[in-house]
Design a protein around this motif. Structure first.
Motif, short mmCIF file in Angstrom:
data_model
loop_
_atom_site.label_atom_id
_atom_site.label_comp_id
_atom_site.label_asym_id
_atom_site.label_seq_id
_atom_site.Cartn_x
_atom_site.Cartn_y
_atom_site.Cartn_z
N GLY A 79 30.47 41.38 40.79
CA GLY A 79 30.17 39.82 40.44
C GLY A 79 31.30 39.19 40.71
N LYS A 80 32.33 39.50 41.32
CA LYS A 80 33.42 38.78 41.48
C LYS A 80 34.02 39.03 43.27
CE LYS A 80 35.82 38.30 37.10
NZ LYS A 80 37.05 38.54 36.33
N GLU A 81 34.68 37.67 43.64
CA GLU A 81 35.05 37.90 45.03
C GLU A 81 36.56 37.49 44.53
OE1 GLU A 81 34.22 37.97 48.25
OE2 GLU A 81 32.12 38.67 47.45
N VAL A 82 37.41 38.66 44.53
CA VAL A 82 38.69 38.64 44.31
C VAL A 82 39.66 38.77 45.61
CG1 VAL A 82 40.62 39.68 42.88
CG2 VAL A 82 38.29 39.65 42.12
N PRO A 83 40.13 37.61 46.17
CA PRO A 83 41.09 37.57 47.38
C PRO A 83 42.31 38.27 46.86
CG PRO A 83 40.97 35.50 46.45
CD PRO A 83 40.13 36.27 45.69
N ASN A 84 42.77 38.22 45.80
CA ASN A 84 44.15 38.76 45.42
C ASN A 84 44.08 39.14 43.86
OD1 ASN A 84 46.76 39.14 44.50
ND2 ASN A 84 47.48 37.42 45.72
N VAL A 85 44.61 40.53 43.66
CA VAL A 85 44.69 41.28 42.30
C VAL A 85 45.11 40.31 41.35
CG1 VAL A 85 46.72 42.51 42.53
CG2 VAL A 85 44.78 43.40 41.35
N ALA A 86 46.37 39.46 41.67
CA ALA A 86 46.79 38.48 40.61
C ALA A 86 45.98 37.68 40.04
CB ALA A 86 48.03 37.84 41.22
N LEU A 87 44.59 37.53 40.86
CA LEU A 87 43.59 36.45 40.00
C LEU A 87 42.53 37.33 38.97
CD1 LEU A 87 42.71 34.60 43.36
CD2 LEU A 87 44.47 33.94 41.55
N VAL A 88 42.70 38.38 38.64
CA VAL A 88 42.10 39.10 37.79
C VAL A 88 42.74 39.18 36.44
CG1 VAL A 88 40.82 40.59 39.54
CG2 VAL A 88 42.58 41.46 38.39
N PHE A 89 42.03 39.41 35.40
CA PHE A 89 42.39 39.29 34.01
C PHE A 89 43.18 40.78 33.75
CE2 PHE A 89 38.56 37.15 33.27
CZ PHE A 89 39.14 35.86 32.98
N GLY A 90 44.01 40.77 32.75
CA GLY A 90 44.73 41.84 32.64
C GLY A 90 44.20 43.42 32.33
N GLY A 91 42.99 43.23 31.51
CA GLY A 91 42.24 44.51 31.46
C GLY A 91 41.71 44.95 32.82
N GLU A 92 41.20 44.16 33.46
CA GLU A 92 40.70 44.41 34.89
C GLU A 92 41.95 44.93 35.76
OE1 GLU A 92 37.01 41.11 35.38
OE2 GLU A 92 38.98 40.46 35.90
N LYS A 93 43.05 44.51 35.74
CA LYS A 93 44.16 45.11 36.60
C LYS A 93 44.54 46.64 35.94
CE LYS A 93 46.70 40.78 37.29
NZ LYS A 93 47.97 40.09 37.02
#
Length: 91
Positions: free
Chosen positions: A53-67
Protein backbone atom coordinates in the motif's frame (compact mmCIF):
# COMPACT_ATOMS: atom_id res chain seq x y z
CA UNK A 1 33.31 -20.87 -11.85
CA UNK A 2 32.97 -18.24 -9.10
CA UNK A 3 30.74 -16.08 -11.33
CA UNK A 4 28.43 -19.05 -11.88
CA UNK A 5 28.26 -19.73 -8.12
CA UNK A 6 27.48 -16.07 -7.49
CA UNK A 7 24.68 -16.04 -10.07
CA UNK A 8 23.14 -19.25 -8.69
CA UNK A 9 23.30 -17.94 -5.11
CA UNK A 10 21.95 -14.54 -6.18
CA UNK A 11 18.95 -16.12 -7.93
CA UNK A 12 18.17 -18.39 -4.96
CA UNK A 13 18.55 -15.61 -2.38
CA UNK A 14 16.57 -13.12 -4.48
CA UNK A 15 13.63 -15.52 -4.87
CA UNK A 16 13.78 -16.37 -1.18
CA UNK A 17 14.02 -12.66 -0.28
CA UNK A 18 10.84 -11.84 -2.22
CA UNK A 19 8.95 -14.55 -0.32
CA UNK A 20 10.38 -13.61 3.09
CA UNK A 21 9.69 -9.91 2.49
CA UNK A 22 6.04 -10.58 1.71
CA UNK A 23 5.71 -12.80 4.78
CA UNK A 24 7.23 -10.17 7.11
CA UNK A 25 5.29 -7.24 5.64
CA UNK A 26 2.05 -9.11 4.94
CA UNK A 27 2.39 -8.24 1.24
CA UNK A 28 4.31 -5.69 -0.74
CA UNK A 29 7.29 -6.26 -2.98
CA UNK A 30 10.95 -6.84 -2.23
CA UNK A 31 13.77 -7.77 -4.56
CA UNK A 32 17.51 -7.53 -4.98
CA UNK A 33 19.02 -5.96 -8.08
CA UNK A 34 22.53 -5.87 -9.45
CA UNK A 35 23.85 -2.37 -9.98
CA UNK A 36 26.03 -1.28 -12.85
CA UNK A 37 29.67 -2.34 -12.55
CA UNK A 38 32.00 0.23 -11.02
CA UNK A 39 35.50 1.13 -12.21
CA UNK A 40 36.83 -2.23 -10.95
CA UNK A 41 34.27 -4.07 -13.09
CA UNK A 42 32.34 -5.38 -10.07
CA UNK A 43 28.59 -4.89 -9.76
CA UNK A 44 26.95 -4.10 -6.43
CA UNK A 45 23.72 -5.47 -5.01
CA UNK A 46 20.85 -3.14 -4.17
CA UNK A 47 17.57 -3.84 -2.41
CA UNK A 48 14.21 -2.56 -3.62
CA UNK A 49 11.59 -2.66 -0.86
CA UNK A 50 7.99 -1.52 -1.22
CA UNK A 51 5.71 -2.19 1.78
CA UNK A 52 2.09 -3.02 0.95
CA UNK A 53 0.00 0.00 0.00
CA UNK A 54 2.94 2.40 -0.24
CA UNK A 55 4.67 4.01 -3.17
CA UNK A 56 8.18 4.56 -1.83
CA UNK A 57 10.55 6.42 -4.15
CA UNK A 58 13.32 6.37 -1.53
CA UNK A 59 13.97 4.06 1.42
CA UNK A 60 14.66 7.14 3.57
CA UNK A 61 10.92 7.86 3.47
CA UNK A 62 9.82 4.73 5.35
CA UNK A 63 9.54 4.24 9.11
CA UNK A 64 12.39 2.72 11.15
CA UNK A 65 10.68 -0.64 11.58
CA UNK A 66 9.95 -0.79 7.87
CA UNK A 67 13.65 -0.23 7.19
CA UNK A 68 14.65 -3.13 9.43
CA UNK A 69 12.32 -5.74 7.86
CA UNK A 70 14.22 -5.96 4.56
CA UNK A 71 17.44 -6.49 6.53
CA UNK A 72 15.86 -9.26 8.58
CA UNK A 73 14.42 -10.85 5.43
CA UNK A 74 17.83 -10.74 3.74
CA UNK A 75 19.55 -12.24 6.80
CA UNK A 76 17.05 -15.11 6.82
CA UNK A 77 17.63 -15.73 3.11
CA UNK A 78 21.41 -15.70 3.42
CA UNK A 79 21.08 -18.15 6.30
CA UNK A 80 18.86 -20.42 4.18
CA UNK A 81 21.43 -20.40 1.38
CA UNK A 82 24.41 -21.12 3.65
CA UNK A 83 23.04 -22.61 6.93
CA UNK A 84 25.11 -22.17 10.06
CA UNK A 85 24.67 -23.60 13.57
CA UNK A 86 23.39 -20.23 14.87
CA UNK A 87 22.41 -16.74 13.74
CA UNK A 88 22.93 -13.63 15.85
CA UNK A 89 20.76 -10.60 15.18
CA UNK A 90 21.42 -7.27 16.87
CA UNK A 91 19.52 -4.02 16.83
Amino acid sequence: MSRQKFEEAFQFINASFATAFQALFGGGHGEMRLSEPDSSGEAGVGIVAQPPGKEVPNVALVFGGEKSFPGVALSICLFKDQPRPFLILDE
